[in-house]
Design a protein around this motif. Structure first.
Motif, PDB file in Angstrom:
ATOM      1  N   GLY A  97      43.318  32.695 124.396  1.00 48.42           N
ATOM      2  CA  GLY A  97      43.873  33.847 124.383  1.00 48.42           C
ATOM      3  C   GLY A  97      44.261  34.516 125.576  1.00 48.42           C
ATOM      4  N   VAL A  98      44.992  35.549 125.459  1.00 42.79           N
ATOM      5  CA  VAL A  98      45.988  36.212 126.677  1.00 42.79           C
ATOM      6  C   VAL A  98      44.882  36.285 127.592  1.00 42.79           C
ATOM      7  CG1 VAL A  98      46.958  38.400 127.575  1.00 42.79           C
ATOM      8  CG2 VAL A  98      47.561  37.439 125.234  1.00 42.79           C
ATOM      9  N   GLY A  99      45.102  36.113 128.899  1.00 43.88           N
ATOM     10  CA  GLY A  99      44.206  36.133 129.929  1.00 43.88           C
ATOM     11  C   GLY A  99      43.432  35.100 130.346  1.00 43.88           C
ATOM     12  N   ASP A 100      43.292  33.787 129.551  1.00 42.58           N
ATOM     13  CA  ASP A 100      42.721  32.862 129.891  1.00 42.58           C
ATOM     14  C   ASP A 100      43.384  31.930 130.941  1.00 42.58           C
ATOM     15  OD1 ASP A 100      40.949  33.659 127.842  1.00 42.58           O
ATOM     16  OD2 ASP A 100      41.693  31.946 126.509  1.00 42.58           O
ATOM     17  N   VAL A 101      42.569  31.466 131.593  1.00 40.68           N
ATOM     18  CA  VAL A 101      42.973  30.260 132.767  1.00 40.68           C
ATOM     19  C   VAL A 101      42.998  29.088 132.278  1.00 40.68           C
ATOM     20  CG1 VAL A 101      42.993  29.539 135.177  1.00 40.68           C
ATOM     21  CG2 VAL A 101      42.577  31.973 134.525  1.00 40.68           C
ATOM     22  N   LEU A 102      43.785  28.386 132.226  1.00 36.57           N
ATOM     23  CA  LEU A 102      43.763  26.666 131.747  1.00 36.57           C
ATOM     24  C   LEU A 102      43.967  25.781 132.692  1.00 36.57           C
ATOM     25  CD1 LEU A 102      46.201  27.385 128.362  1.00 36.57           C
ATOM     26  CD2 LEU A 102      43.904  27.625 128.551  1.00 36.57           C
ATOM     27  N   HIS A 103      43.349  24.781 132.628  1.00 32.84           N
ATOM     28  CA  HIS A 103      43.642  23.690 133.630  1.00 32.84           C
ATOM     29  C   HIS A 103      44.113  22.443 132.900  1.00 32.84           C
ATOM     30  CE1 HIS A 103      42.337  21.597 137.335  1.00 32.84           C
ATOM     31  NE2 HIS A 103      42.147  20.568 136.627  1.00 32.84           N
ATOM     32  N   VAL A 104      45.507  22.119 133.298  1.00 39.26           N
ATOM     33  CA  VAL A 104      46.108  21.049 132.485  1.00 39.26           C
ATOM     34  C   VAL A 104      46.433  19.924 133.403  1.00 39.26           C
ATOM     35  CG1 VAL A 104      48.530  20.545 131.532  1.00 39.26           C
ATOM     36  CG2 VAL A 104      47.436  22.994 131.302  1.00 39.26           C
ATOM     37  N   VAL A 170      43.679  19.352 128.117  1.00 39.19           N
ATOM     38  CA  VAL A 170      43.827  21.029 128.632  1.00 39.19           C
ATOM     39  C   VAL A 170      42.118  21.321 128.368  1.00 39.19           C
ATOM     40  CG1 VAL A 170      44.533  23.265 128.069  1.00 39.19           C
ATOM     41  CG2 VAL A 170      46.108  21.410 127.609  1.00 39.19           C
ATOM     42  N   MET A 171      41.939  22.040 129.431  1.00 42.14           N
ATOM     43  CA  MET A 171      40.503  22.739 129.538  1.00 42.14           C
ATOM     44  C   MET A 171      40.591  24.294 129.863  1.00 42.14           C
ATOM     45  SD  MET A 171      38.104  19.879 131.234  1.00 42.14           S
ATOM     46  CE  MET A 171      39.003  19.890 132.939  1.00 42.14           C
ATOM     47  N   ILE A 172      39.680  24.928 129.406  1.00 42.62           N
ATOM     48  CA  ILE A 172      39.785  26.476 129.873  1.00 42.62           C
ATOM     49  C   ILE A 172      38.734  26.643 131.035  1.00 42.62           C
ATOM     50  CG2 ILE A 172      39.093  28.757 128.905  1.00 42.62           C
ATOM     51  CD1 ILE A 172      39.597  27.963 126.206  1.00 42.62           C
ATOM     52  N   ALA A 173      39.556  26.963 131.952  1.00 43.19           N
ATOM     53  CA  ALA A 173      38.973  27.373 133.341  1.00 43.19           C
ATOM     54  C   ALA A 173      37.968  28.515 133.278  1.00 43.19           C
ATOM     55  CB  ALA A 173      39.961  27.208 134.676  1.00 43.19           C
ATOM     56  N   ASP A 174      38.766  29.596 132.771  1.00 49.24           N
ATOM     57  CA  ASP A 174      38.119  31.003 132.648  1.00 49.24           C
ATOM     58  C   ASP A 174      38.482  31.708 131.286  1.00 49.24           C
ATOM     59  OD1 ASP A 174      37.373  33.467 133.067  1.00 49.24           O
ATOM     60  OD2 ASP A 174      38.954  34.128 134.381  1.00 49.24           O
ATOM     61  N   ASN A 175      37.533  31.678 130.432  1.00 51.00           N
ATOM     62  CA  ASN A 175      37.574  32.224 129.075  1.00 51.00           C
ATOM     63  C   ASN A 175      37.654  33.869 128.977  1.00 51.00           C
ATOM     64  OD1 ASN A 175      37.702  32.052 126.220  1.00 51.00           O
ATOM     65  ND2 ASN A 175      35.743  31.024 126.035  1.00 51.00           N
ATOM     66  N   ALA A 176      38.617  34.116 129.379  1.00 56.20           N
ATOM     67  CA  ALA A 176      38.650  35.798 129.617  1.00 56.20           C
ATOM     68  C   ALA A 176      38.735  36.341 128.157  1.00 56.20           C
ATOM     69  CB  ALA A 176      39.763  36.285 130.794  1.00 56.20           C
ATOM     70  N   SER A 177      39.478  35.856 127.337  1.00 55.79           N
ATOM     71  CA  SER A 177      39.777  36.511 126.169  1.00 55.79           C
ATOM     72  C   SER A 177      38.666  36.294 125.128  1.00 55.79           C
ATOM     73  CB  SER A 177      41.295  36.050 125.507  1.00 55.79           C
ATOM     74  OG  SER A 177      40.745  34.457 125.188  1.00 55.79           O
ATOM     75  N   SER A 178      37.667  35.282 125.182  1.00 58.78           N
ATOM     76  CA  SER A 178      36.635  35.073 124.509  1.00 58.78           C
ATOM     77  C   SER A 178      35.496  35.575 124.791  1.00 58.78           C
ATOM     78  CB  SER A 178      36.489  33.487 124.123  1.00 58.78           C
ATOM     79  OG  SER A 178      37.728  33.082 123.387  1.00 58.78           O
ATOM     80  N   SER A 179      35.535  36.941 124.711  1.00 60.07           N
ATOM     81  CA  SER A 179      34.313  37.626 125.335  1.00 60.07           C
ATOM     82  C   SER A 179      34.105  38.978 124.482  1.00 60.07           C
ATOM     83  CB  SER A 179      34.631  38.139 126.994  1.00 60.07           C
ATOM     84  OG  SER A 179      35.434  39.088 127.147  1.00 60.07           O
ATOM     85  N   ALA A 180      32.871  39.274 124.591  1.00 59.81           N
ATOM     86  CA  ALA A 180      32.317  40.265 123.794  1.00 59.81           C
ATOM     87  C   ALA A 180      31.722  41.392 124.977  1.00 59.81           C
ATOM     88  CB  ALA A 180      31.220  39.998 122.666  1.00 59.81           C
ATOM     89  N   SER A 181      31.895  42.652 124.617  1.00 58.82           N
ATOM     90  CA  SER A 181      31.371  43.722 125.359  1.00 58.82           C
ATOM     91  C   SER A 181      29.912  44.158 124.994  1.00 58.82           C
ATOM     92  CB  SER A 181      32.397  44.854 125.499  1.00 58.82           C
ATOM     93  OG  SER A 181      31.736  45.925 126.099  1.00 58.82           O
ATOM     94  N   VAL A 182      28.957  44.197 125.822  1.00 60.84           N
ATOM     95  CA  VAL A 182      27.587  44.632 125.449  1.00 60.84           C
ATOM     96  C   VAL A 182      27.380  45.909 126.471  1.00 60.84           C
ATOM     97  CG1 VAL A 182      25.224  44.337 125.503  1.00 60.84           C
ATOM     98  CG2 VAL A 182      26.855  42.432 124.993  1.00 60.84           C
ATOM     99  N   GLN A 183      27.112  47.112 125.825  1.00 56.47           N
ATOM    100  CA  GLN A 183      26.986  48.266 126.827  1.00 56.47           C
ATOM    101  C   GLN A 183      26.062  49.180 126.397  1.00 56.47           C
ATOM    102  OE1 GLN A 183      29.092  48.928 129.113  1.00 56.47           O
ATOM    103  NE2 GLN A 183      30.719  46.969 128.810  1.00 56.47           N
ATOM    104  N   GLY A 184      25.730  50.104 127.130  1.00 58.13           N
ATOM    105  CA  GLY A 184      24.759  51.311 126.560  1.00 58.13           C
ATOM    106  C   GLY A 184      23.363  50.888 127.271  1.00 58.13           C
ATOM    107  N   ASP A 185      22.330  51.151 126.613  1.00 60.07           N
ATOM    108  CA  ASP A 185      21.089  51.290 127.344  1.00 60.07           C
ATOM    109  C   ASP A 185      20.627  49.574 127.301  1.00 60.07           C
ATOM    110  OD1 ASP A 185      20.729  53.982 127.768  1.00 60.07           O
ATOM    111  OD2 ASP A 185      20.356  54.268 125.560  1.00 60.07           O
TER     112      ASP A 185
END
Length: 395
Positions: A97-104, A170-185
């Motif tokens: 996804g957008v923002g991911d860092v790929l190691h090629v 190709v490997m994903i060095a930083d999986n920025a797009s594949s994340s979920a947000s956990v917020q609140g209490d």
């Protein structure tokens, strides 16, 4: 001496009467009170709208039995799953996804564009906002939404004719797009990577350090696109096969404290506001939190629960509806604890937030209170006589 005794008794009696009249005239200021009296409030008000004695609020009295308990429980706690279709399965996993860092890394079997002592050429690149990357000799091409194997094939095809039998990994060095947000209490709110396809709600909460509050007072809201699922954390734990759904990249998980309360009044051992100690509270749970009925005052036949119920549920009970019963119907549930079958019903009958549970006082307890007040009044009246009798009679 008799004259002195009589005069003393009359004097004390006059003083007592005077104090009583003064107390009444002063709004009973000499008596214990938690605040201003009713007369004082009325005297200081600029406007007073008194209650209309002819106005009557009609309510339905429903005795709690096995059928009523079953209808009420099924209405508020349906057996069918309440999970929206959007959460029945997780999102696609392993896509770039957008923002991911790929190691090629690109290899060639000999000396060429990338072949140098069989070590290959490594390039680190971030996926641009338009979902593309740029590599030497391969140019710019789209990778967002594609799997790593597909990207490797694209790189090889774009290098054919330029490199000698190229190969790419190709490997994903930083999986920025594949994340979920956990917020609140939660202990550690923030974004967390969805590192595998079977991550679920409880996994994400655990990654965030867990909930700050008890499961029965922690509400969970999972948002995916335009779909939302709201549930208590206790239900996710108790029924994981239904509510512990897979989490996808881009999901938002919000935990908030949600205190549910009811009021216990009347002849209970611990009257007052009560907080739900579980997400689903029954009438037996509620009376237990109020420490049960007051054995000295309560009427076991007079346990009541006040609630406005939806018209649909009132129809199930067979309650005749009036013209003003458009959305809700005021219903007073009655439980007779003299009947042994009631204990089975109360263990299933649900208590809802903002309910009022009231236990009436036994008739004999009211009579005992009256005699207690009466005995106090006669003791007060007897004071002048007692004082007068303390003087010598002269005999």
């Amino acid at each position: 001496m008799k004259l002195i005794s009589l005069a003393a008794g009359q004097l004390v009696g006059r003083i007592t009467v005077a104090l009583g009249v003064g107390a009444i005239g002063a709004g009973c200021d000499l008596l214990p009170s938690d605040g201003p009296s009713t007369n004082a409030m009325l005297a200081s008000s600029s406007f007073s709208k008194k209650a209309d004695p002819t106005a009557v609020m009609r309510f339905a009295l429903v005795s709690i039995d096995a059928r009523i308990t079953r209808d009420c429980e099924q209405f508020y706690h349906p057996v069918a799953s309440t999970v929206p279709d959007a959460f029945q399965k997780g999102g696609d996993f392993g896509q770039v996804g957008v923002g991911d860092v790929l190691h090629v890394t690109i290899w060639e079997p000999g000396e060429g564009l990338f072949g140098r002592d069989q070590k290959g050429e490594s390039i680190t690149v971030r996926v641009d906002v338009d979902g593309t990357i740029s590599l030497p000799y391969a140019g710019r091409f789209a990778v967002a939404g594609r799997r790593l194997s597909q990207i490797e094939s694209t790189i090889v095809s774009r290098l054919e004719g330029q490199a000698i039998q190229p190969q790419a990994t190709v490997m994903i060095a930083d999986n920025a797009s594949s994340s979920a947000s956990v917020q609140g209490d939660v202990i550690k709110p923030g974004p967390y990577p969805v590192t595998r396809g079977n991550l679920r709600v409880l996994d994400m909460i655990a990654m965030a350090g867990g909930a700050k509050f008890a499961p029965y007072e922690s509400a969970v809201r999972l948002t995916r696109g335009r779909s939302t699922m709201s549930i208590m954390l206790e239900e996710v734990i108790d029924q994981p096969e239904i509510f512990n759904v897979p989490v996808a990249a881009g999901d938002s998980l919000l935990l908030t404290q949600k205190l549910k309360k009811f009021i216990a009044l009347g002849a209970v051992a611990l009257p007052g506001e009560q907080i739900f100690r579980k997400s689903r509270l029954t009438l037996s749970d509620g009376l237990g939190q109020a420490m049960g009925l007051d054995a000295q005052r309560s009427d076991a036949k007079g346990v009541y629960l006040f609630r406005r119920e939806p018209v649909e549920l009132a129809r199930r009970y067979g309650v005749p509806l009036l013209e003003e019963d458009r959305d809700t119907v005021p219903i007073v549930y009655q439980l007779d604890l003299k009947d042994g079958k009631s204990f089975f019903a109360m263990s299933q009958f649900p208590v809802r937030p903002n309910d009022i549970v009231f236990v009436s006082t036994a008739p004999m307890a009211e009579a005992a209170r009256f005699f207690q007040i009466l005995s106090g009044a006669t003791a007060t009246v007897a004071i002048p006589r007692t004082l007068g009798g303390n003087f010598p009679s002269g005999r």
